[in-house]
Design a protein around this motif. Structure first.
Motif, PDB file in Angstrom:
ATOM      1  N   SER A   5       0.843  -1.200   0.000  1.00  0.00           N
ATOM      2  CA  SER A   5       0.000   0.000   0.000  1.00  0.00           C
ATOM      3  C   SER A   5       0.878   1.249   0.000  1.00  0.00           C
ATOM      4  N   GLN A   6       0.345   2.299  -0.615  1.00  0.00           N
ATOM      5  CA  GLN A   6       1.065   3.570  -0.678  1.00  0.00           C
ATOM      6  C   GLN A   6       0.112   4.705  -0.348  1.00  0.00           C
ATOM      7  N   ASP A   7       0.693   5.735   0.255  1.00  0.00           N
ATOM      8  CA  ASP A   7      -0.127   6.869   0.657  1.00  0.00           C
ATOM      9  C   ASP A   7       0.708   8.153   0.552  1.00  0.00           C
ATOM     10  N   PRO A   8       0.163   9.242  -0.015  1.00  0.00           N
ATOM     11  CA  PRO A   8      -1.152   9.331  -0.640  1.00  0.00           C
ATOM     12  C   PRO A   8      -1.139   8.721  -2.037  1.00  0.00           C
ATOM     13  N   ARG A   9      -2.276   8.641  -2.659  1.00  0.00           N
ATOM     14  CA  ARG A   9      -2.350   8.141  -4.024  1.00  0.00           C
ATOM     15  C   ARG A   9      -2.067   9.264  -5.020  1.00  0.00           C
ATOM     16  N   HIS A  10      -2.418  10.467  -4.641  1.00  0.00           N
ATOM     17  CA  HIS A  10      -2.187  11.627  -5.498  1.00  0.00           C
ATOM     18  C   HIS A  10      -1.688  12.771  -4.632  1.00  0.00           C
ATOM     19  N   LYS A  11      -0.776  13.569  -5.203  1.00  0.00           N
ATOM     20  CA  LYS A  11      -0.281  14.727  -4.478  1.00  0.00           C
ATOM     21  C   LYS A  11      -0.020  15.842  -5.480  1.00  0.00           C
ATOM     22  N   ILE A  12      -0.618  17.007  -5.223  1.00  0.00           N
ATOM     23  CA  ILE A  12      -0.341  18.199  -6.022  1.00  0.00           C
ATOM     24  C   ILE A  12       0.339  19.189  -5.094  1.00  0.00           C
ATOM     25  N   THR A  13       1.458  19.722  -5.531  1.00  0.00           N
ATOM     26  CA  THR A  13       2.190  20.651  -4.693  1.00  0.00           C
ATOM     27  C   THR A  13       2.757  21.770  -5.543  1.00  0.00           C
ATOM     28  N   LYS A  14       3.161  22.817  -4.886  1.00  0.00           N
ATOM     29  CA  LYS A  14       3.790  23.927  -5.604  1.00  0.00           C
ATOM     30  C   LYS A  14       5.299  23.741  -5.576  1.00  0.00           C
ATOM     31  N   ARG A  15       5.924  24.219  -6.617  1.00  0.00           N
ATOM     32  CA  ARG A  15       7.379  24.164  -6.720  1.00  0.00           C
ATOM     33  C   ARG A  15       8.016  24.758  -5.479  1.00  0.00           C
ATOM     34  N   ALA A  88       5.821  12.851 -11.495  1.00  0.00           N
ATOM     35  CA  ALA A  88       5.945  11.460 -11.947  1.00  0.00           C
ATOM     36  C   ALA A  88       5.062  10.596 -11.056  1.00  0.00           C
ATOM     37  N   MET A  89       5.014   9.304 -11.405  1.00  0.00           N
ATOM     38  CA  MET A  89       4.409   8.304 -10.525  1.00  0.00           C
ATOM     39  C   MET A  89       5.540   7.670  -9.730  1.00  0.00           C
ATOM     40  N   TYR A  90       5.396   7.638  -8.410  1.00  0.00           N
ATOM     41  CA  TYR A  90       6.392   7.024  -7.539  1.00  0.00           C
ATOM     42  C   TYR A  90       5.830   5.685  -7.070  1.00  0.00           C
ATOM     43  N   LEU A  91       6.511   4.627  -7.453  1.00  0.00           N
ATOM     44  CA  LEU A  91       6.061   3.273  -7.181  1.00  0.00           C
ATOM     45  C   LEU A  91       6.937   2.620  -6.125  1.00  0.00           C
ATOM     46  N   CYS A  92       6.288   1.886  -5.252  1.00  0.00           N
ATOM     47  CA  CYS A  92       6.991   1.104  -4.238  1.00  0.00           C
ATOM     48  C   CYS A  92       6.739  -0.371  -4.535  1.00  0.00           C
ATOM     49  N   ALA A  93       7.728  -1.190  -4.318  1.00  0.00           N
ATOM     50  CA  ALA A  93       7.585  -2.623  -4.512  1.00  0.00           C
ATOM     51  C   ALA A  93       8.279  -3.346  -3.369  1.00  0.00           C
ATOM     52  N   THR A  98      15.252 -14.859  -1.178  1.00  0.00           N
ATOM     53  CA  THR A  98      15.413 -16.303  -1.135  1.00  0.00           C
ATOM     54  C   THR A  98      16.817 -16.671  -1.590  1.00  0.00           C
ATOM     55  N   LEU A  99      17.195 -17.872  -1.331  1.00  0.00           N
ATOM     56  CA  LEU A  99      18.529 -18.318  -1.733  1.00  0.00           C
ATOM     57  C   LEU A  99      18.662 -18.397  -3.244  1.00  0.00           C
ATOM     58  N   ARG A 100      17.534 -18.608  -3.927  1.00  0.00           N
ATOM     59  CA  ARG A 100      17.604 -18.728  -5.384  1.00  0.00           C
ATOM     60  C   ARG A 100      17.859 -17.383  -6.051  1.00  0.00           C
ATOM     61  N   GLY A 101      17.501 -16.300  -5.373  1.00  0.00           N
ATOM     62  CA  GLY A 101      17.691 -14.981  -5.958  1.00  0.00           C
ATOM     63  C   GLY A 101      16.770 -14.708  -7.129  1.00  0.00           C
ATOM     64  N   GLN A 102      15.625 -15.361  -7.135  1.00  0.00           N
ATOM     65  CA  GLN A 102      14.685 -15.151  -8.245  1.00  0.00           C
ATOM     66  C   GLN A 102      13.336 -14.714  -7.683  1.00  0.00           C
ATOM     67  N   GLU A 103      13.366 -13.656  -6.888  1.00  0.00           N
ATOM     68  CA  GLU A 103      12.134 -13.244  -6.240  1.00  0.00           C
ATOM     69  C   GLU A 103      11.345 -12.308  -7.138  1.00  0.00           C
ATOM     70  N   THR A 104      10.019 -12.392  -7.012  1.00  0.00           N
ATOM     71  CA  THR A 104       9.140 -11.470  -7.730  1.00  0.00           C
ATOM     72  C   THR A 104       8.916 -10.236  -6.878  1.00  0.00           C
ATOM     73  N   GLN A 105       8.937  -9.078  -7.508  1.00  0.00           N
ATOM     74  CA  GLN A 105       8.600  -7.842  -6.821  1.00  0.00           C
ATOM     75  C   GLN A 105       7.129  -7.521  -7.052  1.00  0.00           C
ATOM     76  N   TYR A 106       6.449  -7.175  -5.970  1.00  0.00           N
ATOM     77  CA  TYR A 106       5.029  -6.828  -6.029  1.00  0.00           C
ATOM     78  C   TYR A 106       4.892  -5.336  -5.764  1.00  0.00           C
ATOM     79  N   PHE A 107       4.135  -4.693  -6.637  1.00  0.00           N
ATOM     80  CA  PHE A 107       4.058  -3.245  -6.622  1.00  0.00           C
ATOM     81  C   PHE A 107       2.820  -2.728  -5.894  1.00  0.00           C
ATOM     82  N   GLY A 108       2.984  -1.570  -5.287  1.00  0.00           N
ATOM     83  CA  GLY A 108       1.872  -0.832  -4.732  1.00  0.00           C
ATOM     84  C   GLY A 108       1.176  -0.019  -5.810  1.00  0.00           C
TER      85      GLY A 108
END
Lengths: 116, 112
Positions: A5-15, A88-93, A98-108
């Motif tokens: 989960s990520q918060d907030p979903r949208h952000k508008i700000t001034k420079r 931009a869109m800022y994504l977290c995953a 694991t020992l195999r080093g083949q993990e899947t990343q799941y995104f917010g």
């Protein structure tokens, strides 16, 4: 919901303003990643954490950007003195390690930032 | 420098058509390749491919990897309007915390 989960979903700000985003990973995932995605491009890596340790930062991450994961659970990404180019869109995953080093990343769902 | 290239960049088809999306890569210490589907928000995981020639399948979607020629394809049969999305290909860099190197994506639009 046990996803990322990520918060907030949208952000508008001034420079020039500061903004902070939060990411809550899937519990028990010890790796957490931040990516940035602009229109028409795939996500670009910014930084990642193994538990509470920040192990790598991209050169895309200027001094105005800082990320933390203080207790190895949620993470925050702060942008100081925002610029229009930070829009931009800022994504977290998150992923397990694991020992195999083949993990899947799941995104917010991402935080969409617009700097006016 | 590691890179992932996807083609085509965009595609418009009619419902019922079959599409093939391409992903080529140049990544050192390759271990796996991932496909994601992105609608208006986060990329959602589709497949992880690690071995050449073994097809992964999920419903109307399938994908295969060719480690000799360094590419993967994603096939979608009997396309539906709900398949409209950006399809992203990504390769983890295993000695760099598995950070993902993404292609620019293929924008698929399925018309009814």
């Amino acid at each position: 919901d046990t996803g990322v989960s990520q918060d907030p979903r949208h952000k508008i700000t001034k420079r020039g303003q500061n903004v902070t985003f939060r990411c809550d990973p899937i519990s028990e995932h010890n790796r957490l990643y931040w990516y940035r995605q602009t229109l028409g491009q795939g996500p670009e890596f910014l930084t990642y954490f193994q538990n509470e340790a920040q192990l790598e930062k991209s050169r895309l991450l200027s001094d105005r950007f800082s990320a933390e994961r203080p207790k190895g659970s949620f993470s925050t990404l702060e942008i100081q003195r925002t610029e229009q180019g930070d829009s931009a869109m800022y994504l977290c995953a998150s992923s397990p390690t694991t020992l195999r080093g083949q993990e899947t990343q799941y995104f917010g769902p991402g935080t969409r930032l617009l700097v006016l | 420098e590691d890179k992932v290239v996807q083609s085509p960049l965009s595609l418009v088809v009619h419902e019922g058509d079959t599409v093939t999306l391409n992903c080529s890569y140049e990544v050192t210490n390759f271990r796996s390749l991932l496909w994601y589907k992105q609608e208006k928000k986060a990329p959602t995981f589709l497949f992880m491919l690690t071995s050449s020639g073994i097809e992964k399948k999920s419903g109307r979607l399938s994908s295969i990897l060719d480690k000799k020629e360094l590419f993967s394809i994603l096939n979608i049969t009997a396309t539906q309007t709900g398949d409209s999305a950006i399809y992203l290909c990504a390769v983890p860099r295993p000695y760099y915390g598995n950070k993902l190197v993404f292609g620019a994506g293929t924008i698929l639009r399925v018309k009814s």
